[in-house]
Design a protein around this motif. Structure first.
Motif, PDB file in Angstrom:
ATOM      1  N   GLY A 206       1.149-101.430 -10.175  1.00  0.00           N
ATOM      2  CA  GLY A 206       2.588-101.338 -10.384  1.00  0.00           C
ATOM      3  C   GLY A 206       3.056-102.388 -11.372  1.00  0.00           C
ATOM      4  O   GLY A 206       2.487-103.481 -11.437  1.00  0.00           O
ATOM      5  N   VAL A 207       4.102-102.069 -12.143  1.00  0.00           N
ATOM      6  CA  VAL A 207       4.563-102.993 -13.179  1.00  0.00           C
ATOM      7  C   VAL A 207       6.062-102.818 -13.384  1.00  0.00           C
ATOM      8  O   VAL A 207       6.612-101.727 -13.230  1.00  0.00           O
ATOM      9  CB  VAL A 207       3.798-102.754 -14.505  1.00  0.00           C
ATOM     10  CG1 VAL A 207       3.996-101.322 -15.003  1.00  0.00           C
ATOM     11  CG2 VAL A 207       4.182-103.764 -15.568  1.00  0.00           C
TER      12      VAL A 207
ATOM     13  N   VAL B 212       2.316 -99.517 -18.924  1.00  0.00           N
ATOM     14  CA  VAL B 212       1.444 -98.677 -18.102  1.00  0.00           C
ATOM     15  C   VAL B 212       0.387 -99.554 -17.426  1.00  0.00           C
ATOM     16  O   VAL B 212      -0.304-100.343 -18.092  1.00  0.00           O
ATOM     17  CB  VAL B 212       0.751 -97.584 -18.944  1.00  0.00           C
ATOM     18  CG1 VAL B 212      -0.143 -96.718 -18.049  1.00  0.00           C
ATOM     19  CG2 VAL B 212       1.782 -96.715 -19.664  1.00  0.00           C
ATOM     20  N   ALA B 213       0.259 -99.412 -16.108  1.00  0.00           N
ATOM     21  CA  ALA B 213      -0.765-100.144 -15.361  1.00  0.00           C
ATOM     22  C   ALA B 213      -2.104 -99.427 -15.546  1.00  0.00           C
ATOM     23  O   ALA B 213      -2.361 -98.400 -14.927  1.00  0.00           O
ATOM     24  CB  ALA B 213      -0.389-100.217 -13.883  1.00  0.00           C
TER      25      ALA B 213
ATOM     26  N   LEU C 203      -8.290 -94.596 -15.104  1.00  0.00           N
ATOM     27  CA  LEU C 203      -7.551 -94.419 -13.859  1.00  0.00           C
ATOM     28  C   LEU C 203      -6.237 -95.204 -13.857  1.00  0.00           C
ATOM     29  O   LEU C 203      -6.018 -96.090 -13.018  1.00  0.00           O
ATOM     30  CB  LEU C 203      -8.412 -94.810 -12.657  1.00  0.00           C
ATOM     31  CG  LEU C 203      -9.671 -93.970 -12.427  1.00  0.00           C
ATOM     32  CD1 LEU C 203     -10.455 -94.499 -11.237  1.00  0.00           C
ATOM     33  CD2 LEU C 203      -9.323 -92.499 -12.212  1.00  0.00           C
ATOM     34  N   PRO C 204      -5.335 -94.900 -14.779  1.00  0.00           N
ATOM     35  CA  PRO C 204      -4.047 -95.594 -14.815  1.00  0.00           C
ATOM     36  C   PRO C 204      -3.185 -95.217 -13.616  1.00  0.00           C
ATOM     37  O   PRO C 204      -3.385 -94.175 -12.979  1.00  0.00           O
ATOM     38  CB  PRO C 204      -3.429 -95.096 -16.127  1.00  0.00           C
ATOM     39  CG  PRO C 204      -4.026 -93.729 -16.314  1.00  0.00           C
ATOM     40  CD  PRO C 204      -5.438 -93.843 -15.795  1.00  0.00           C
ATOM     41  N   GLY C 205      -2.203 -96.087 -13.299  1.00  0.00           N
ATOM     42  CA  GLY C 205      -1.354 -95.862 -12.132  1.00  0.00           C
ATOM     43  C   GLY C 205       0.120 -95.864 -12.458  1.00  0.00           C
ATOM     44  O   GLY C 205       0.678 -94.871 -12.891  1.00  0.00           O
TER      45      GLY C 205
ATOM     46  N   ILE D  47      -2.350-104.312 -18.356  1.00  0.00           N
ATOM     47  CA  ILE D  47      -1.135-103.550 -18.600  1.00  0.00           C
ATOM     48  C   ILE D  47      -1.112-103.226 -20.090  1.00  0.00           C
ATOM     49  O   ILE D  47      -1.236-104.131 -20.927  1.00  0.00           O
ATOM     50  CB  ILE D  47       0.126-104.354 -18.232  1.00  0.00           C
ATOM     51  CG1 ILE D  47       0.072-104.828 -16.772  1.00  0.00           C
ATOM     52  CG2 ILE D  47       1.379-103.531 -18.501  1.00  0.00           C
ATOM     53  CD1 ILE D  47       0.056-103.719 -15.750  1.00  0.00           C
ATOM     54  N   GLN D  48      -0.970-101.957 -20.435  1.00  0.00           N
ATOM     55  CA  GLN D  48      -0.835-101.589 -21.835  1.00  0.00           C
ATOM     56  C   GLN D  48       0.634-101.322 -22.146  1.00  0.00           C
ATOM     57  O   GLN D  48       1.360-100.758 -21.324  1.00  0.00           O
ATOM     58  CB  GLN D  48      -1.682-100.369 -22.174  1.00  0.00           C
ATOM     59  CG  GLN D  48      -3.181-100.641 -22.098  1.00  0.00           C
ATOM     60  CD  GLN D  48      -3.971 -99.729 -23.025  1.00  0.00           C
ATOM     61  OE1 GLN D  48      -3.899 -99.840 -24.244  1.00  0.00           O
ATOM     62  NE2 GLN D  48      -4.734 -98.830 -22.439  1.00  0.00           N
TER      63      GLN D  48
END
Length: 350
Positions: A89-90, A328-329, A314-316, A336-337
């Protein structure tokens, strides 16, 4: 006396080794790390809409440098730099990045304007067990959903524990969103198959949902997205759809279906909306972010499987700030990107 001289010698050696580094300037302008490869989507000759800005895996990637004495201590003790483990999460607020990292059982507060890194592992007397999601108030206070603890904690922007924002009937809180105008906290409970609403005192005001596939029902609600004036977006993960609700929990619309092509979902995760009412949905198995309009029409996607710039593993979670900067996490790439929507005249026509 000999022991004292021994530690004095170690300190001097550490100073001699690290002094040239310690005298280098400290960056406090929150500049993100430049990527080695500039990437935009879609590729030429199409008009680019999404641009990769950088990534954050360590505080140094945001220009945050450890203090002079911290560098000395790390040199002497062999300490390793801080690094994200498995961010899910971000959120961002005034240049401060908040990251929920269940892999490290921590919430990271990467405060570039103050050149400070805060790693939160306890909320008061409560150890963080599985902090999976964060959302931020306008004062910088952050709500933290801890799935294993069954609670939502509230911290200030320095990581100080302010209280428990939601508990009681929660089984597995996995997502949070805050309505600043109405001062209400929305929580997705994946095990209870519900969305619950709380006031600023932690009192439950409303709840809706049950297990099922009809409108307003859920099969594991896992992520929330909320932008001022727009509906609450819910990732209904195993129904492979996004559902939208008004602030009172009334169903508005939905889109999505299971599949393996563009516009379909395989493992939908984070959901967010930009200022142009484009809806972004992270898909962990596709290793991509897909963009839709509010009618569910597929517009564009960015990302692919890999560990390079602009690639995902596997991004979240996803967060979009007021300037349409997209965070994006990238969970299993331990970072984080950061991307941005490219504002062009073509956008007004989309």
């Amino acid at each position: 006396m000999r022991l004292k001289n021994y530690f004095y010698t170690l300190l001097c050696l550490g100073l001699m080794t690290i002094l040239p580094i310690a005298c280098s300037p400290i960056h406090t302008d929150n500049k993100l790390a430049a990527t080695e490869v500039s990437r935009v989507w879609p590729a030429a000759p199409a008009t680019p809409r999404i641009r990769l800005v950088g990534n954050v895996a360590t505080p140094e990637d945001m220009g945050i440098n450890p203090s002079f004495f911290k560098r000395i201590l790390n040199k002497i003790t062999g300490g390793t730099p801080l690094h994200l483990v498995r961010p899910t999460g971000v959120a961002e607020w005034h240049g401060i990045l908040y990251v929920a990292d269940p892999g490290a059982k921590s919430v990271w507060i990467l405060d570039a304007p103050s050149n400070r890194t805060i790693r939160v592992q306890h909320a008061g007397e409560n150890p963080l067990l599985s902090p999976v999601a964060v959302t931020v108030r306008k004062d910088g206070a952050v709500f933290v959903a801890d799935a294993r603890a069954g609670r939502v904690f509230l911290l200030d922007h320095q990581g100080k524990f302010l209280g428990i924002a939601a508990h009681g009937d929660l089984q597995r809180p996995v997502a949070v969103a805050y309505d600043e105008h109405n001062q209400k906290l929305y929580v997705a409970d994946a095990s209870a198959q519900k969305i619950l609403v709380y006031d600023n005192h932690g009192k439950q005001l409303l709840a809706w949902g049950k297990h099922g596939s009809a409108q307003g029902e859920f099969n594991y609600p896992t992520y929330l997205g909320l932008r001022p004036g727009d509906p609450l977006l819910v990732t209904d993960a195993l129904n492979f759809r996004i559902q939208a609700f008004n602030r009172q929990g009334q169903f508005q619309w939905q889109f999505g279906h299971h599949g393996d092509g563009s516009g379909s979902f395989s493992s939908p995760k984070g959901v967010a909306e930009d200022s142009g009412q484009h809806i972004y949905v992270v898909d962990a198995l596709f290793d991509t972010v897909q963009i839709f309009d509010t009618s569910g029409r597929y517009l564009l996607s960015f990302g692919e499987h890999g560990a390079g710039p602009g690639q995902f593993w596997l991004p979240g979670g996803i967060f979009i700030n007021a300037q349409d900067r997209i965070f994006v996490a990238d969970s299993y790439n331990h970072r984080i990107q950061i991307f941005e929507f490219i504002h062009t005249k073509a956008r007004q026509q989309s």
